[in-house]
Design an enzyme around this catalytic site. Sequence first.
Site, PDB file in Angstrom:
ATOM      1  N   ASP A  39       3.516   1.219   4.525  1.00 49.55           N
ATOM      2  CA  ASP A  39       3.779   1.424   6.023  1.00 49.55           C
ATOM      3  C   ASP A  39       3.297   0.177   6.525  1.00 49.55           C
ATOM      4  OD1 ASP A  39       4.194   3.988   6.032  1.00 49.55           O
ATOM      5  OD2 ASP A  39       2.197   4.781   5.489  1.00 49.55           O
TER       6      ASP A  39
ATOM      7  N   HIS B 216      -4.305   4.914   0.957  1.00 53.31           N
ATOM      8  CA  HIS B 216      -3.185   6.162   1.043  1.00 53.31           C
ATOM      9  C   HIS B 216      -3.829   7.193   0.490  1.00 53.31           C
ATOM     10  CE1 HIS B 216       0.477   8.369   0.148  1.00 53.31           C
ATOM     11  NE2 HIS B 216       0.993   7.249   0.865  1.00 53.31           N
TER      12      HIS B 216
END
Length: 428
Positions: free
Chosen positions: A364, A307
């Site tokens: 995600d 991330h």
Amino acid sequence: MSNTATLEINGEKHEFPLVVGTENEIGINIKTLRGVTGGVTTIDPGYKNTGACESGITFLDGEKGILRYRGYSIEDLADKADFLEVAYLLIFGELPSKDQLDKFHSDIKAQSVVDDDVKKIIDAFPKAAHPMGVLSSLTSALTAFNPSSVNVDSEEDMYKTVVKILGKFPVLVAWAMRKKQGLPLNYGSNSLGYVENVLKMMFEKPNEEYVQNPIIVNALDKLLILHADHEQNCSTSTVRIVGSSHAGLFASISSGISALWGPLHGGANQAVLEMLEAIKEDGGDTKKYMGKAKDKEDPFRLMGFGHRVYKNFDPRAKIIKVAADEVLADLGVEDPILDIAKGLEKEALKDDYFVKRKLYPNVDFYSGIIYRAMGIPTEMFTVMFALGRLPGWISQWREMRLRKEPIGRPRQIYTGENYRAFKDIAKR
């Protein structure tokens, strides 16, 4: 520690005040920079080092893996609150009492009918239209059906606008999916909770009653909470800067939906499933693709791992991994795509290359797995992200307007041609 920072330009020193946040974040307030230096500005592509505002909504520390809404840890909120409680917290600053929450939910349900003319707009879209494009257009269209501007100085006006968008947005989300699938457009039920209504509107068939699955309801509730806000990301910054022109809430949120659509932002969970599909088409060898991901010369990119902000394990991923395991176990879905996802996860969590670089599965990755197992089409994943992010966009827009922030107007450094005399077309 000094409460100022000194900047020296061409031998001249200029002092600028420091701004210290409640979590001891330090910023240099340079709002007078151009004035005192005769036009000097800063360059910060991607705004990685620039604070556009002060905000009391969300705190995150990417190094330590901390995410808090209004001071409450994401772990506590996901475990002990439901989505509407979190929405109320984000927008109004405090967790609601039982009476406040009941009224909030009741007022939202009272606004959960969309003007019938909106159906004419959605009818005009081809079935091939991406649901995010449909959702952005329909959200913007709500402005036409609610033309009066919001008096931001009136708590009553602001509250009415908030419950209106919270009531109508899930309907638009469900309709975007049903349009794609050729199903009749429907509504929820006043007897159901917010998340239960979302599921009913999305999955109810015209010839049978939709039966709620509590594990699915719980997983979706958690997903929406985890996506509710994430500080000054691309879509949130877009909502704030559009709203800074005094554009209305619906138009500002429509702009946020468009920003969220990109594969580097909200479209990442869709990109995860598209990657898994590609791996399946190539034989499903997870070890092969983990090797490709580690090869700097290989153009393959492993989606759903690591991330930009979190340099440790994404705290949201820790929470939703449990829900993903519960959903897969309960539904007993047999799906080669999900098998590939679990294989990649297993490989990454034990591979030194990924562990040392802290490239763990992110939110995600797991949200894509859950949506796939629930039967939500891949192109709807980002729409579900938008549904979760709605309270954050509302709270950021509301904060920006109440603080009377100036219109957003970034500067630039011009690198084009110097003055040139105009040439007649015959001489070019």
